[in-house]
Scaffold this motif. Structure first.
Motif, mmCIF file in Angstrom:
data_model
loop_
_atom_site.group_PDB
_atom_site.id
_atom_site.type_symbol
_atom_site.label_atom_id
_atom_site.label_comp_id
_atom_site.label_asym_id
_atom_site.label_seq_id
_atom_site.Cartn_x
_atom_site.Cartn_y
_atom_site.Cartn_z
ATOM 1 N N GLY A 75 -6.847 2.804 -3.851
ATOM 2 C CA GLY A 75 -6.052 2.048 -2.888
ATOM 3 C C GLY A 75 -6.558 0.645 -2.613
ATOM 4 O O GLY A 75 -6.082 -0.016 -1.688
ATOM 5 N N ARG A 77 -2.271 4.328 -1.588
ATOM 6 C CA ARG A 77 -2.055 4.215 -0.142
ATOM 7 C C ARG A 77 -0.875 5.047 0.315
ATOM 8 O O ARG A 77 -0.830 5.508 1.463
ATOM 9 C CB ARG A 77 -1.842 2.748 0.250
ATOM 10 C CG ARG A 77 -3.123 1.944 0.120
ATOM 11 C CD ARG A 77 -2.888 0.462 0.294
ATOM 12 N NE ARG A 77 -4.125 -0.262 0.025
ATOM 13 C CZ ARG A 77 -4.588 -1.260 0.766
ATOM 14 N NH1 ARG A 77 -3.897 -1.673 1.815
ATOM 15 N NH2 ARG A 77 -5.710 -1.861 0.458
ATOM 16 N N GLY A 107 -6.602 4.358 4.528
ATOM 17 C CA GLY A 107 -6.367 3.282 5.487
ATOM 18 C C GLY A 107 -7.090 3.446 6.799
ATOM 19 O O GLY A 107 -6.616 2.985 7.846
ATOM 20 N N LEU A 108 -8.261 4.099 6.781
ATOM 21 C CA LEU A 108 -8.993 4.327 8.027
ATOM 22 C C LEU A 108 -10.023 3.226 8.258
ATOM 23 O O LEU A 108 -10.457 2.562 7.337
ATOM 24 C CB LEU A 108 -9.696 5.684 7.964
ATOM 25 C CG LEU A 108 -8.781 6.897 7.809
ATOM 26 C CD1 LEU A 108 -9.592 8.145 7.538
ATOM 27 C CD2 LEU A 108 -7.923 7.064 9.061
ATOM 28 N N HIS A 109 -10.409 3.072 9.517
ATOM 29 C CA HIS A 109 -11.391 2.046 9.868
ATOM 30 C C HIS A 109 -12.569 2.681 10.584
ATOM 31 O O HIS A 109 -12.439 3.738 11.208
ATOM 32 C CB HIS A 109 -10.768 0.993 10.780
ATOM 33 C CG HIS A 109 -9.742 0.151 10.086
ATOM 34 N ND1 HIS A 109 -10.012 -1.103 9.606
ATOM 35 C CD2 HIS A 109 -8.451 0.410 9.771
ATOM 36 C CE1 HIS A 109 -8.940 -1.591 9.026
ATOM 37 N NE2 HIS A 109 -7.969 -0.693 9.115
ATOM 38 N N HIS A 134 -6.768 -3.197 -3.143
ATOM 39 C CA HIS A 134 -6.012 -4.299 -3.756
ATOM 40 C C HIS A 134 -7.007 -5.245 -4.404
ATOM 41 O O HIS A 134 -7.547 -6.145 -3.757
ATOM 42 C CB HIS A 134 -5.180 -5.033 -2.707
ATOM 43 C CG HIS A 134 -4.000 -4.248 -2.244
ATOM 44 N ND1 HIS A 134 -3.688 -4.100 -0.918
ATOM 45 C CD2 HIS A 134 -3.066 -3.542 -2.918
ATOM 46 C CE1 HIS A 134 -2.597 -3.342 -0.809
ATOM 47 N NE2 HIS A 134 -2.204 -2.992 -2.009
ATOM 48 N N ARG A 170 -15.428 -3.332 5.694
ATOM 49 C CA ARG A 170 -15.060 -2.453 4.588
ATOM 50 C C ARG A 170 -14.804 -3.235 3.312
ATOM 51 O O ARG A 170 -14.849 -2.702 2.214
ATOM 52 C CB ARG A 170 -13.867 -1.574 4.969
ATOM 53 C CG ARG A 170 -12.683 -2.335 5.508
ATOM 54 C CD ARG A 170 -11.634 -1.390 6.023
ATOM 55 N NE ARG A 170 -10.307 -1.953 5.765
ATOM 56 C CZ ARG A 170 -9.247 -1.239 5.460
ATOM 57 N NH1 ARG A 170 -9.334 0.068 5.392
ATOM 58 N NH2 ARG A 170 -8.100 -1.808 5.222
ATOM 59 N N ALA A 196 -13.148 6.337 9.290
ATOM 60 C CA ALA A 196 -13.352 6.275 7.842
ATOM 61 C C ALA A 196 -14.644 6.997 7.469
ATOM 62 O O ALA A 196 -14.676 7.767 6.505
ATOM 63 C CB ALA A 196 -13.390 4.820 7.382
ATOM 64 N N THR A 233 -9.120 9.891 0.189
ATOM 65 C CA THR A 233 -7.924 9.070 0.393
ATOM 66 C C THR A 233 -6.838 9.813 1.163
ATOM 67 O O THR A 233 -5.747 9.275 1.355
ATOM 68 C CB THR A 233 -7.322 8.584 -0.950
ATOM 69 O OG1 THR A 233 -6.816 9.720 -1.665
ATOM 70 C CG2 THR A 233 -8.347 7.868 -1.805
ATOM 71 N N SER A 274 -11.453 4.306 3.387
ATOM 72 C CA SER A 274 -11.122 3.017 4.002
ATOM 73 C C SER A 274 -9.815 2.462 3.471
ATOM 74 O O SER A 274 -9.037 1.882 4.225
ATOM 75 C CB SER A 274 -12.223 1.990 3.723
ATOM 76 O OG SER A 274 -13.450 2.435 4.219
ATOM 77 N N TYR A 275 -9.601 2.611 2.175
ATOM 78 C CA TYR A 275 -8.428 1.978 1.574
ATOM 79 C C TYR A 275 -7.294 2.961 1.335
ATOM 80 O O TYR A 275 -6.212 2.801 1.874
ATOM 81 C CB TYR A 275 -8.846 1.210 0.323
ATOM 82 C CG TYR A 275 -9.618 -0.014 0.717
ATOM 83 C CD1 TYR A 275 -8.957 -1.204 0.996
ATOM 84 C CD2 TYR A 275 -10.999 0.032 0.902
ATOM 85 C CE1 TYR A 275 -9.644 -2.322 1.420
ATOM 86 C CE2 TYR A 275 -11.709 -1.084 1.326
ATOM 87 C CZ TYR A 275 -11.018 -2.255 1.588
ATOM 88 O OH TYR A 275 -11.691 -3.354 2.028
ATOM 89 N N ASP A 297 -1.174 0.625 -4.262
ATOM 90 C CA ASP A 297 -0.151 0.976 -3.278
ATOM 91 C C ASP A 297 0.293 2.425 -3.422
ATOM 92 O O ASP A 297 0.661 3.066 -2.444
ATOM 93 C CB ASP A 297 1.035 0.012 -3.368
ATOM 94 C CG ASP A 297 0.700 -1.346 -2.760
ATOM 95 O OD1 ASP A 297 -0.087 -1.358 -1.779
ATOM 96 O OD2 ASP A 297 1.181 -2.369 -3.255
#
Ligand code: ATP
Ligand code: MG
Lengths: 311, 247
Positions: A209, B85, B116-118, A211, A190, B122, B162, B112-113, B82
């Protein structure tokens, strides 16, 4: 990855496109690893240059083409990789293992330097990286033990030229393979999406989101390590550094830009193609001196303008 | 940690929020508390500071003064990444697509960000978001090839990917046909029904009033009216701002 259901949409992922590439790549690298058993060392040792050129082009493409960091200071790490061989060789490390030890040290140095470089954006970032490279050279030439301004040879190396060439060949190939695998892995994860998002629009990337600083730093460090390893290979092949000006030369950056732009920036195969083109041109036209240089730059600049316009 | 005060259940709370660009004071003290699950509309003349307010809320811009609290936590100096997130999704009035990525990959970045999924999760979330924004048919197109309306829809899709608790929308209905607008209204209503807190800036007041239960009018950096949509639209302040602002 084709089996994503909603609305029966098939989604093109980097993942699918890359499977064929991976198989072909693995076979080619295996054949290259066995090549010294078929060809005489005089032939294979010439390929070492091609290997480190592809390595350099690949990491520069990762940096500029995927993460949007146009650096013209990667010669800092090339030089450190070359000089790192002496440092660790003098401490009793075998020069081939020294390349790997040096790469770790260079990763740490690149991490530190990222905090300086990242204070700058865009064109200032590019110039800043160049300034950093000059500063690194200035520091290195202060050490008499590293030959000061004169360059130096490796103190303790493999005597037998055939074995020496073989080791350097395999090391260069191994570094190339590791660079390509690391790049594929990074872009397929990713993180690849994150990097390209950052390149295309940093503000939006943050709002989703990502960074940004962290992702850029990771790539900056990887690119430093890759350039450092290439520098170590150059040092091993020449049994030393001819002069600090040569190994810290900004023309390395010019070559990297050239190779990546001619092959296709922001693609995985682009830098490989560009490096091969550059290598072949270098091989066949290098006797032509001025003509060669002019033709290369004419070719490079016209290709640049095409790339910038289409992006 | 959070004291059980009257505002404890507000998902978003801004206090005395100010933002200046050099000598230009864009926001001059905004106080706003948005309870979880509320759909809030923001109207106001051009240049009132509406987009700037969203930027300060999600962290794209830093507040010059004041506090932003999200889910009971002071996020004033938290990075936009953040905040995303933590559950803030936003769209940009002027779309900011990742032009070299496909529409799907754009949404995947959010899934993904921000969420926060993979891996497969995602991918599925990104597709779900595209479906909600009605973009599945262009999933494989490069985002750079989308026309303006497509880019605006992509803003929505990406923010949805998101998995936001708070969705900040900045003028997503402009330029839509009647039918497209109705379908957008239905989508936002559905999100509201799922309990997502929404703050929606819109010049198309008809779209807003069809969804929101509360309307705020922002003019020259302060809130001049706040309440049920019909009351706010009828209020003297809004009438004056709108006649003066020439909406
Ligand atoms: N980055 C910036 N630098 C300087 N001034 C800015 C910046 N961003 C916005 N402004 C100014 O701040 C004021 C408010 O802008 P903002 O975009 O928040 O208004 P808005 O209420 O969203 O207007 P619109 O309805 O036109 O979208 C405007 O005068 C604008 O020119
Ligand atoms: Mg605005």
């Amino acid at each position: 990855m084709a089996e994503l259901v909603p609305g029966h949409v098939r989604v093109d992922r980097l993942r699918r496109r890359m499977i064929a590439t991976q198989i072909v790549g693995a076979v080619v690298i295996l054949l290259l690893a066995l090549a010294p058993y078929v060809f005489v060392p005089a032939v294979t040792s010439q390929w070492i240059k091609l290997f480190y050129l592809i390595t350099l082009a690949t990491v520069w493409n990762l940096l500029a083409g995927y993460a949007g960091m146009v650096s013209v200071g990667q010669q800092a790490y090339i030089g450190l990789g070359a000089y790192g061989i002496f440092v660790f060789n003098d401490l009793g490390v075998n020069p081939y293992a020294g390349a790997l030890v040096a790469s770790v040290a260079i990763g740490v140095i690149a991490f530190g330097l990222s905090f300086v470089a990242f204070r700058l954006r865009g064109g200032y970032f590019a110039i800043g990286t160049w300034v950093i490279a000059e500063a690194v050279r200035q520091v290195v030439v202060r050490f008499d033990s590293l030959g000061a301004g004169r360059g130096r040879s490796i103190a303790d190396y493999t005597e037998d030229p055939v074995m020496r060439n073989l080791f350097t060949y395999w090391l260069a190939l191994g570094i190339l393979a590791a660079t390509l695998i690391a790049t594929l892995f990074l872009l397929r994860s990713r993180m690849g999406v994150a990097l390209q998002s950052i390149r295309d629009n940093e503000v939006a990337a943050r709002a989703l989101g990502i960074h940004v600083g962290r992702a850029k730093r990771i790539v900056f460090v990887i690119a430093g390590i890759g350039a450092g390893l290439a520098g170590s290979v150059i040092s091993l092949q020449q049994l030393g550094v001819q002069s600090p000006n040569q190994i810290f030369s900004v023309s390395f950056s010019a070559f990297m830009v050239f190779m990546v732009l001619i092959g296709g920036i922001g693609t995985i195969e682009g830098p490989i193609v560009g490096a091969v083109v550059y290598y072949v041109m270098d091989l066949y036209f290098s006797q032509m001196g001025l003509w060669y240089t002019s033709a290369r730059w004419a070719c490079g600049t016209s290709r640049c303008s095409v790339c910038w316009r289409s992006s | 940690m959070t004291p059980p005060t009257a505002t404890a259940e507000a998902l978003l709370e801004v206090d005395g929020l100010a933002k200046s660009y050099g000598a230009l004071d864009v926001l001059t003290g905004v106080d706003l508390a948005v309870p979880a699950g509320q759909a809030l509309g923001i109207v106001g003349p051009n240049g009132a500071g509406k987009s700037t307010l969203l930027s300060v809320i999600n962290g794209t811009e830093r507040a010059t003064r004041g506090v932003v609290r999200f889910a009971g936590r002071d996020v004033t100096s938290v990075s936009p990444a953040d905040r995303a997130r933590a559950g803030m999704g936003r769209t940009f009035q002027i779309p900011r697509p990742f032009t070299h990525l496909t529409v799907f990959e754009n949404a995947l970045a959010g899934a993904s960000y921000g969420a926060g999924l993979h891996g497969h999760a995602a991918d599925m979330r990104a597709l779900e978001a595209l479906e909600m924004a009605d973009m599945l048919d262009v999933a494989n197109a490069p985002a750079g090839s989308l026309p303006l309306l497509g880019r605006k829809r992509l803003e929505l899709a990406r923010a949805l990917a998101t998995e936001p608790r708070l969705l900040l929308l900045d003028e997503i209905a402009g330029g839509l046909t009647e039918a497209e607008c109705d379908s957008l209204i239905a989508t936002i209503r559905q999100l509201h029904g799922e309990g997502i807190t929404i703050i929606w800036i819109e010049h198309v007041v008809k779209a807003l009033t069809a969804v929101v239960e509360r309307l705020v009018c922002l003019a020259t950096g302060v809130i001049v009216a706040d309440g049920p949509p019909d009351e706010v639209m009828r209020s003297a302040e809004v009438q004056r701002v709108y006649l003066g602002g020439g909406l």
